[in-house]
Scaffold this motif. Structure first.
Motif, short mmCIF file in Angstrom:
data_model
loop_
_atom_site.label_atom_id
_atom_site.label_comp_id
_atom_site.label_asym_id
_atom_site.label_seq_id
_atom_site.Cartn_x
_atom_site.Cartn_y
_atom_site.Cartn_z
N SER A 140 -12.96 4.42 -2.67
CA SER A 140 -13.54 3.74 -3.82
C SER A 140 -14.63 4.58 -4.48
CB SER A 140 -14.13 2.40 -3.36
OG SER A 140 -14.80 1.79 -4.41
N GLU A 184 2.35 1.66 -3.40
CA GLU A 184 1.31 2.04 -4.35
C GLU A 184 0.99 3.53 -4.24
OE1 GLU A 184 -3.41 1.09 -5.23
OE2 GLU A 184 -2.38 0.02 -3.65
N PHE A 185 1.02 4.06 -3.02
CA PHE A 185 0.68 5.47 -2.78
C PHE A 185 1.91 6.36 -2.71
CE2 PHE A 185 -3.01 3.49 -0.27
CZ PHE A 185 -3.78 3.34 -1.41
N ILE A 211 -6.28 4.05 2.73
CA ILE A 211 -6.97 3.52 1.55
C ILE A 211 -7.12 4.61 0.49
CG2 ILE A 211 -8.29 1.86 2.92
CD1 ILE A 211 -10.77 3.69 2.33
N ARG A 212 -7.40 4.18 -0.72
CA ARG A 212 -7.87 5.11 -1.75
C ARG A 212 -9.38 4.93 -1.76
NH1 ARG A 212 -5.48 8.07 -5.20
NH2 ARG A 212 -3.51 6.95 -5.11
N ASN A 227 -11.30 8.36 -5.19
CA ASN A 227 -9.91 8.38 -5.64
C ASN A 227 -8.96 9.18 -4.75
OD1 ASN A 227 -10.25 6.62 -7.85
ND2 ASN A 227 -11.15 8.30 -9.00
N ARG A 228 -9.46 9.80 -3.69
CA ARG A 228 -8.55 10.47 -2.76
C ARG A 228 -8.02 9.45 -1.75
NH1 ARG A 228 -10.61 16.47 -1.10
NH2 ARG A 228 -10.46 17.33 -3.19
N LEU A 229 -6.83 9.74 -1.23
CA LEU A 229 -6.28 8.91 -0.16
C LEU A 229 -6.93 9.32 1.15
CD1 LEU A 229 -2.46 8.83 -0.92
CD2 LEU A 229 -4.16 7.10 -1.42
N LYS A 262 0.83 -1.20 0.00
CA LYS A 262 0.00 0.00 0.00
C LYS A 262 0.87 1.25 0.00
CE LYS A 262 -4.37 -1.16 0.25
NZ LYS A 262 -5.32 -0.83 -0.78
#
Length: 76
Positions: A54, A17-18, A51-52, A37-39, A14
């Motif tokens: 959903s 990925e970010f 998380i991003r 789409n925001r973290l 994660k």
């Protein structure tokens, strides 16, 4: 508090990925709403998770703690 995950491997994935590295600082704005789409920093099963958000909000159940507005990378 630290971010938790069900496994250390998924936590590292994660962060990669970010584009979040060890010792980076995350600025979290608790006044912002969840936008796809925001973290975000959320609480799920009693643990903080990154998380991003959903596009399908019914996909996951969590409590929004705040939206990530900045990631400050450590220069050392």
């Amino acid at each position: 508090s630290t971010l938790s995950s069900s496994s250390a491997a998924s936590d590292v994935y994660k962060r990669q990925e970010f584009n979040i590295h060890h010792n980076d600082v995350l600025i979290v704005d608790r006044s912002l709403k969840a936008i796809p789409n925001r973290l975000a920093l959320v609480v799920k099963n009693g643990e903080f998770l990154l998380i991003r958000i959903s596009v399908n909000p019914s996909e996951e159940e969590y409590t929004l703690w705040g939206v990530i507005t900045y990631i400050i990378h450590n220069a050392l």
